[in-house]
Write a protein that holds these residues in place. Sequence first.
Motif, PDB file in Angstrom:
ATOM      1  N   ARG A  33       0.632  -1.326   0.002  1.00  8.60           N
ATOM      2  CA  ARG A  33       0.137   0.015  -0.132  1.00  8.60           C
ATOM      3  C   ARG A  33       0.943   1.389  -0.098  1.00  8.60           C
ATOM      4  NH1 ARG A  33      -1.906   2.976   2.260  1.00  8.60           N
ATOM      5  NH2 ARG A  33      -0.999   2.708   4.474  1.00  8.60           N
ATOM      6  N   ARG A  34       1.898   1.329   0.842  1.00  8.26           N
ATOM      7  CA  ARG A  34       2.841   2.370   0.846  1.00  8.26           C
ATOM      8  C   ARG A  34       3.603   2.838  -0.424  1.00  8.26           C
ATOM      9  NH1 ARG A  34       7.143   0.964   4.598  1.00  8.26           N
ATOM     10  NH2 ARG A  34       8.411   2.743   3.696  1.00  8.26           N
ATOM     11  N   VAL A  35       4.016   1.466  -0.904  1.00  8.85           N
ATOM     12  CA  VAL A  35       4.701   1.661  -2.028  1.00  8.85           C
ATOM     13  C   VAL A  35       3.829   2.313  -3.269  1.00  8.85           C
ATOM     14  CG1 VAL A  35       5.955   0.436  -3.757  1.00  8.85           C
ATOM     15  CG2 VAL A  35       6.378  -0.074  -1.566  1.00  8.85           C
ATOM     16  N   VAL A  36       2.690   1.462  -3.367  1.00  8.70           N
ATOM     17  CA  VAL A  36       2.025   2.004  -4.416  1.00  8.70           C
ATOM     18  C   VAL A  36       1.309   3.485  -4.404  1.00  8.70           C
ATOM     19  CG1 VAL A  36      -0.671   1.815  -5.271  1.00  8.70           C
ATOM     20  CG2 VAL A  36       0.786  -0.232  -5.141  1.00  8.70           C
ATOM     21  N   GLU A  37       1.079   3.885  -3.169  1.00  8.96           N
ATOM     22  CA  GLU A  37       0.767   4.998  -2.638  1.00  8.96           C
ATOM     23  C   GLU A  37       1.965   6.255  -2.971  1.00  8.96           C
ATOM     24  OE1 GLU A  37      -0.818   8.851  -1.862  1.00  8.96           O
ATOM     25  OE2 GLU A  37      -1.707   6.829  -2.462  1.00  8.96           O
ATOM     26  N   ALA A  38       3.249   5.942  -2.954  1.00  7.11           N
ATOM     27  CA  ALA A  38       4.331   6.659  -3.129  1.00  7.11           C
ATOM     28  C   ALA A  38       4.516   6.794  -4.470  1.00  7.11           C
ATOM     29  CB  ALA A  38       5.487   6.250  -2.302  1.00  7.11           C
TER      30      ALA A  38
END
Lengths: 343, 343
Positions: A33-38
Motif C-alpha cells: 500500500r505504502r509503495v503504491v501510494e508513493a
Amino acid sequence: MNLKQLSEKLGLSQTTVSRALNGYPEVNEETRRRVVEAARQHDYRPNARAKGLATGRAMAIGHVIPISAKFEIVNPIFADFIAGAGESYSKAGYDMLISVVRNDDEERVYRDMKSKGNVDGVIVHSPRLNDSRIGHLHEIGLPFLVHGRSSGCDIGYSWIDVNNRRAFERAARFLLDLGHRRIALLNGPEMMDFAIRRRAGFENALREAGIEPDPALMHSAEMTEGFGHRAAAEALALPEPPTAFLVASILIAIGVRRAIEESRLTMGRDISVVTYDDDLSYLRNGDDIPIFTAVRSSVREAGRLAAEMLISAIADPSLPHLDRLLEAELTVGQSTGPVPVRS
Amino acid sequence: MNLKQLSEKLGLSQTTVSRALNGYPEVNEETRRRVVEAARQHDYRPNARAKGLATGRAMAIGHVIPISAKFEIVNPIFADFIAGAGESYSKAGYDMLISVVRNDDEERVYRDMKSKGNVDGVIVHSPRLNDSRIGHLHEIGLPFLVHGRSSGCDIGYSWIDVNNRRAFERAARFLLDLGHRRIALLNGPEMMDFAIRRRAGFENALREAGIEPDPALMHSAEMTEGFGHRAAAEALALPEPPTAFLVASILIAIGVRRAIEESRLTMGRDISVVTYDDDLSYLRNGDDIPIFTAVRSSVREAGRLAAEMLISAIADPSLPHLDRLLEAELTVGQSTGPVPVRS
DNA sequence: GACGATTCTCAAAGCGCTTTGGCAGATCGA
DNA sequence: TCGATCTGCCAAAGCGCTTTGAGAATCGTC
C-alpha cells in the motif's frame, strides 16, 4: 524518478518496491500500500526500455502498413482499423508501432523488428494471394496475426477476416432477386486476397442464376472515388450497359453515383448500386437511412479483435492458431430497386 | 545474434565492434570492414531497447491521435499525415508510436510517454483554441511539434501549419468575384484552431466586400459526408438559399453535391462549391480535371515536414523554435461558375 | 525453549548495449 | 636512442529494471 530513487525514498530495496508494484505475493500488504501510494504520488512509471530489457518483452505490437508503390495510396481503412486496435492495446498496456513501407520492403522491416526486438508481434495487413510474408514471419519466429487470409498459403497461421465470399454472394443474389441480369463488378486490386474472394462470391451467385460473368463488366483497381467514376462512366456508355453495380467500397460507390448522375440517371431507380461498407467512422453510409444498399462489417471492430487475439497469442505461445471469420450484414438502402423496364 | 556473440566470433572486444559499427574514428579501417561484413552476414542488428537504455534515446516519436469522444470519429487525414511522417521517420531511423486516445485522456498519455521513456518527442494533432496540451508538454519537458497552431497560447513552441486564414480568404474572394453574395460556410468543428482561422478568413473576405456574414449560413461540425449533405439540404431549403458553398473538406463537399443533386440542381451551374482539399491519396479531387474548385495543401507533405522538423529539434535542443507556414493553392475545377441570374 | 515453516526483505546478477578511462605498441621528432 | 604522441584496442562501469538465491525476522508447534 526511477526505481532506485523511489526505493531510497521509501527506505526499501529496489526488489521489494518492484515486487510490490508488480503484484507479487511475497510482500506485505501494508508495505505494498505504502509503495503504491508513493509511486502514484511521485508519478513513477517504470522505464519501458529497461523493463523490456529485463523481461525480454517489448510490450509493443508492430503494424506494417504498405503503400501501393505505383499509386502511393494509403488505404483509408487503416485509420479505423488502427483506431480499433489501439483501443485494445491501451487496455492491455501495449504500445503500437507503425511502419509505413513501400510494398517490396516489407520483409526487411519484419526482420528488422525481430532483431531490433522492439515489438512482440506484428499484424499483417492486406494479404495477397499466396503471400510470402506469412512463411517469412514463420521462419524468423515473430508472432503475428493476419488481417485477412492468404489463399494458397498452406502454413497454419492466425487470422481474422470477413467472409468476403459470402458477402458478395449475398449482395449479388440480392441484385439478382431484383431482376438484374447485367451486373458490373468494381472490385479492389485482384492481387489482394479479399478481392479474389469477393469476385469468387460474385461469380458464384451469377452462375447459380445461370448467368455467365461478363469480363467486360468486371474491373479491378485501387478503391478510389476516381476509379468508381471512371469505370462506371465507361460501363454506362456501353451499347448494352449494366443495370446494377456491385462495388468494393463506399468510395467507389460515391464515384459510381457521380457517374450515374452525370448520365442524367437516378441511382436506385435507373441503376442500382450495392457496395461493401467498412463502416468507416468518417464515411458513414448515411446518418439515419443508409444511402447505399450495402454489405457491412466494421473494420474498427476487426481491429479491436485482431489486437486482442494477437495479444493472447503472445501471452500463451502454446495456444493453437487463432482465427475468426466475421459475417458482413446486408442493409438495404436507397440505391437499389427492381430492374427498370426497357424503354 | 547479439553484440557479445558477434565480438567473440570476430575475436574482438564488444567495445571495438560497437565503435566500428557506429562509425567512431578510433578503429582501423580494415578492422571496421571486417566487422561490418560480419554484421551483415549474421544479420546483426543492435537490440533497440538495450541501445536506448544505454544512450538514453528511444529513437521513436509518439503520435497521440484523439478520437472525438462524442462521435467516435477518426479524422481521415491521419492516415495520410502518418504516411508522410512515416517516410521521414524511416529515413532517419526513427520508429513511430501511435496512441489512439479519447480526447480527455491526452495529457495523461503524454505524461506516460515521458516517464516510460519510450519516445523522444511527440507530434501534437488537432490543436484547439488555447490548447492546454502545449503548456503541459512544456512543463513535463517532452520535445514536441504541433500540427497546426493554437491561438491564444502565448508560450513559444514549434509548429507546422497551413495558412488556413488566407486559404479561406482567397476561396471566398474567388466566389465573390464570380458574383456570389450569399455564400454558405460549412466549417469543421470550431473548437479546432484551424476551423477558427478558416472562419476568420471567410468572414474577412465577406466584410471586405461589404457583406455581413449571415449566421444562418454558417455551420460547423465534424467533417463528414453526412454533415455536408444535411447542412446543404437545409440551406437549399431556405427561403433565400445560398448560391455558393465554401466547405472545409472534400468529404463535406461530396455530401453537398449529393444534396444539390437531390434538389435537381446542377453543381457548378446553379450552385457553386469550393472546398478545402487535403490532397488525400484515396480521395483525390478528380484524376485529371479537378471535380471541385479547391484550395489545396497536401497533408502528407505536412507529415513529412513535421517529422523532419521534430527530428532536427530533438537532435539539437538548443535550436530555437521551428515553424513553417504552408500556403494552400487554389485550383479551379468544375464546381464553380458565375452566380446564376434569378429566374 | 528449540526447531522448522512461513513471511518479508535484500544484495547482486543479468538483460544488451554505449562509453569512459586506460594500456600496449607503433611512430615520430630531437 | 629516448621520451612524447598517436593509433588501435580493451576491460569495466553504467543505463533502469526484473529476478534469483539467500538471509533475517516472525510464527506456530512440540
